[in-house]
Design an enzyme around this catalytic site. Structure first.
Site, PDB file in Angstrom:
ATOM      1  N   ARG A  79       0.802  -1.226   0.000  1.00 58.52           N
ATOM      2  CA  ARG A  79       0.000   0.000   0.000  1.00 58.52           C
ATOM      3  C   ARG A  79       0.831   1.271   0.000  1.00 58.52           C
ATOM      4  O   ARG A  79       0.597   2.189  -0.782  1.00 58.52           O
ATOM      5  CB  ARG A  79      -0.935   0.047   1.223  1.00 58.52           C
ATOM      6  CG  ARG A  79      -2.260  -0.625   1.020  1.00 58.52           C
ATOM      7  CD  ARG A  79      -2.761  -1.161   2.336  1.00 58.52           C
ATOM      8  NE  ARG A  79      -1.859  -2.208   2.757  1.00 58.52           N
ATOM      9  CZ  ARG A  79      -1.949  -3.476   2.346  1.00 58.52           C
ATOM     10  NH1 ARG A  79      -2.935  -3.831   1.569  1.00 58.52           N
ATOM     11  NH2 ARG A  79      -1.080  -4.385   2.726  1.00 58.52           N
ATOM     12  N   THR A  80       1.784   1.352   0.915  1.00 58.26           N
ATOM     13  CA  THR A  80       2.488   2.627   1.078  1.00 58.26           C
ATOM     14  C   THR A  80       3.250   2.980  -0.196  1.00 58.26           C
ATOM     15  O   THR A  80       3.123   4.078  -0.735  1.00 58.26           O
ATOM     16  CB  THR A  80       3.438   2.562   2.292  1.00 58.26           C
ATOM     17  OG1 THR A  80       2.657   2.199   3.428  1.00 58.26           O
ATOM     18  CG2 THR A  80       4.100   3.898   2.552  1.00 58.26           C
ATOM     19  N   LYS A 108      25.595  -4.289  -1.511  1.00 59.45           N
ATOM     20  CA  LYS A 108      27.060  -4.168  -1.586  1.00 59.45           C
ATOM     21  C   LYS A 108      27.611  -3.461  -0.361  1.00 59.45           C
ATOM     22  O   LYS A 108      28.804  -3.187  -0.277  1.00 59.45           O
ATOM     23  CB  LYS A 108      27.451  -3.368  -2.833  1.00 59.45           C
ATOM     24  CG  LYS A 108      26.975  -3.972  -4.139  1.00 59.45           C
ATOM     25  CD  LYS A 108      27.377  -3.052  -5.294  1.00 59.45           C
ATOM     26  CE  LYS A 108      26.754  -3.496  -6.609  1.00 59.45           C
ATOM     27  NZ  LYS A 108      26.819  -2.424  -7.607  1.00 59.45           N
ATOM     28  N   ARG A 129      11.280   3.705   3.515  1.00 61.24           N
ATOM     29  CA  ARG A 129      10.851   2.726   4.535  1.00 61.24           C
ATOM     30  C   ARG A 129      12.072   1.924   4.930  1.00 61.24           C
ATOM     31  O   ARG A 129      12.864   1.496   4.069  1.00 61.24           O
ATOM     32  CB  ARG A 129       9.767   1.809   3.985  1.00 61.24           C
ATOM     33  CG  ARG A 129       9.521   0.626   4.898  1.00 61.24           C
ATOM     34  CD  ARG A 129       8.282  -0.134   4.549  1.00 61.24           C
ATOM     35  NE  ARG A 129       7.079   0.632   4.864  1.00 61.24           N
ATOM     36  CZ  ARG A 129       5.845   0.141   4.814  1.00 61.24           C
ATOM     37  NH1 ARG A 129       5.658  -1.109   4.437  1.00 61.24           N
ATOM     38  NH2 ARG A 129       4.802   0.877   5.125  1.00 61.24           N
ATOM     39  N   HIS A 157       4.811   5.997  11.476  1.00 60.84           N
ATOM     40  CA  HIS A 157       4.378   5.858  10.091  1.00 60.84           C
ATOM     41  C   HIS A 157       3.395   7.002   9.842  1.00 60.84           C
ATOM     42  O   HIS A 157       2.188   6.800   9.766  1.00 60.84           O
ATOM     43  CB  HIS A 157       3.699   4.489   9.915  1.00 60.84           C
ATOM     44  CG  HIS A 157       3.473   4.061   8.502  1.00 60.84           C
ATOM     45  ND1 HIS A 157       3.529   4.932   7.423  1.00 60.84           N
ATOM     46  CD2 HIS A 157       3.158   2.838   8.000  1.00 60.84           C
ATOM     47  CE1 HIS A 157       3.277   4.248   6.323  1.00 60.84           C
ATOM     48  NE2 HIS A 157       3.057   2.983   6.634  1.00 60.84           N
TER      49      HIS A 157
HETATM   50  C1  NCD Z   1       1.701  -0.969   8.019  1.00 63.44           C
HETATM   51  C2  NCD Z   1       3.189  -0.870   8.163  1.00 63.44           C
HETATM   52  O1  NCD Z   1       3.947  -1.262   7.289  1.00 63.44           O
HETATM   53  O2  NCD Z   1       3.591  -0.386   9.198  1.00 63.44           O
HETATM   54  N1  NCD Z   1       1.244  -1.210   6.730  1.00 63.44           N
HETATM   55  C3  NCD Z   1       1.003  -0.156   5.920  1.00 63.44           C
HETATM   56  O3  NCD Z   1       1.844   0.683   5.693  1.00 63.44           O
HETATM   57  N2  NCD Z   1      -0.233  -0.047   5.425  1.00 63.44           N
HETATM   58  C4  NCD Z   1       1.102  -1.879   8.986  1.00 63.44           C
HETATM   59  C5  NCD Z   1       1.599  -3.288   9.050  1.00 63.44           C
HETATM   60  O4  NCD Z   1       2.491  -3.693   8.310  1.00 63.44           O
HETATM   61  O5  NCD Z   1       1.090  -4.003   9.898  1.00 63.44           O
END
Ligand code: NCD
Length: 441
Positions: A79-80, A108, A129, A157
């Protein structure tokens, strides 16, 4: 040399671009900035939305023509990453992506600092991320384009929280005074940490339902809610904590739950990857009185804790919540890149006031470091690019500049006009420092 604790100085910004706006925490945005972003997201939905499916963007604009969004993901994501990329494309911009550390220069041994310096020349905005808490902050120190935190370890997040809040607003008309129950892995879930800060700021009543003992909110998050965000905690921090505004009586009614926010067990942040004691939400659970009118939210992915039998219920909001990722992230990108008049994050206020503490940098040889083992400062490769920086929250409390974990019960001491912090008087003495008198209680 340690900086004087009174010096209102950030740890060294490594890039020339000092005035750049980054979003590493939800507290980097004020409430009014969040409302402004939501007004833009509403507008994108009405101007570019699907005629029948009201939560979906279906057409594209051209306002980001020539702009590039980079996604740099060291952890899995659907999703993100895809909603950020979709948002950039819907604005008329382009995207570049590094989503698999095994096929990037990370394999590397390239440092995060070098990687973001390079990406700064390839794109106009960067979403990162990373499995380490505080990695987004480190990236923001080396990038000279805006950095957006797409999830850093168990820290925060913030853009998921923007999607969560936007969903509350669309489902329940207003953000203010809602009764929100949050269940699951409250310790390991970064989405929960950003979400509770925002809920407190929007005057919700927040009820914690940890999935199991040990999965309650981290102590420093609880402390911030109480000491910085004006919350009173009723109930037991380990079982049934409820946060309400200490000064203003909440409009929320405890016996009517407006929102149930469920999260999965974050197995990647625990040593035991299987839990048999994790709760599940199904129709029978929601039929119990207080949840009758609740909307159910979940950042997704779900892995068993949310029964699929809920999917057809009108209150099941989680797929709408995921869809809102596109208009909300369009608004954030447009604001950070100054694409529309009236929507510039450059012109907005500097961010949420509570994070404006002076920063103290302590030489590592004085034996004080971040207590969070997953903090980026402890990373074998990237740690050496961090400074040993802390926000001075109180004379006896420091907060890691990167992952925002607190160290309590410290004492400050002095030597030749320099201040430093120690766990005990004897530790201070050993380094030749003399303790300041503790402030009267
Ligand atoms: C979340 C995350 O990665 O923190 N997912 C997301 O971004 N929608 C929640 C999760 O992974 O549980």
């Amino acid at each position: 040399m340690p900086q004087k604790k009174s010096a209102k100085k950030s740890t060294a910004k490594r890039t020339a671009n000092q005035g750049l706006r980054h979003i590493t925490s939800i507290n980097d945005l004020t409430n009014s900035e969040i409302e402004t972003l939501f007004a833009a997201a509403d507008r994108y939905l009405s101007e570019l939305g699907h005629s029948a499916v009201k939560h979906r963007i279906a057409r594209s604009a051209k306002i980001a023509a020539g702009k590039i969004l980079a996604t740099l993901f060291y952890e899995p994501s659907t999703r993100t990453r895809l909603s950020f990329e979709s948002a950039a494309l819907r604005l008329g911009g382009g995207t570049i992506s590094s989503s698999d550390p095994a096929t990037s220069s990370a394999a590397k041994g390239e440092s995060l600092a070098d990687t973001v310096r390079v990406i700064s020349s390839y794109a106009d905005v960067l979403v990162i991320r990373h499995p380490r808490d505080g990695a987004a902050k480190l990236a923001s120190e080396f990038a000279d384009i805006p950095v957006i935190n797409g999830g850093d370890g168990a820290h925060e997040h913030p853009t998921q929280t923007l999607c969560d809040l936007f969903t509350l607003r669309r489902e329940k008309s207003s953000l203010k005074g809602l009764n929100v129950v949050i269940s699951g892995d409250l310790k390991g879930s970064r989405t929960v940490h950003s979400f509770v800060y925002a809920l407190a700021r929007f005057a919700a009543r927040i009820e914690m339902m940890p999935g199991a003992l040990g999965m309650e909110l981290p102590g420093h998050v609880d402390w911030r809610l109480r000491e910085e965000l004006g919350q009173r905690r009723d109930g037991d921090a380990r079982r049934d904590a409820v946060y309400v505004a200490a000064k203003k009586p909440s409009r929320a009614k405890p016996d009517v739950v407006d929102i149930l926010y469920m999260t999965r067990f974050q197995k990647e942040r625990w040593s035991d990857t299987q839990r048999n004691d994790y709760p599940t939400v199904d129709k029978a659970f929601l039929a119990t009185g207080r949840y009758k009118h609740a909307s159910v939210l979940h950042p997704l992915p779900r892995v068993g804790e949310l029964s699929t039998e809920l999917d057809e219920m009108p209150g099941a909001a989680y797929f709408r919540q995921a869809a809102y990722g596109v208009p909300v992230r369009m608004a954030l990108i447009a604001a950070l890149l100054d694409l529309e008049p009236g929507l510039s994050l450059k012109k907005f206020a500097k961010g949420f006031e509570a994070s404006e503490y002076p920063v103290h940098v302590q030489p590592r040889e004085l034996g004080l470091d971040c207590p969070n083992p997953n903090c980026i400062t402890h990373d074998e490769h990237d740690g050496k690019y961090t400074t040993n920086g802390f926000y001075v929250v109180r004379p006896d409390r420091l907060r890691c500049f990167y992952c925002e974990t607190d160290i309590e019960d410290l004492l400050s001491a002095t030597k030749d006009g320099d201040d430093a912090f120690f766990a005990s008087e004897s530790a201070a003495r050993k380094s030749g420092y003399r303790a300041h008198a503790r402030a009267a209680e």
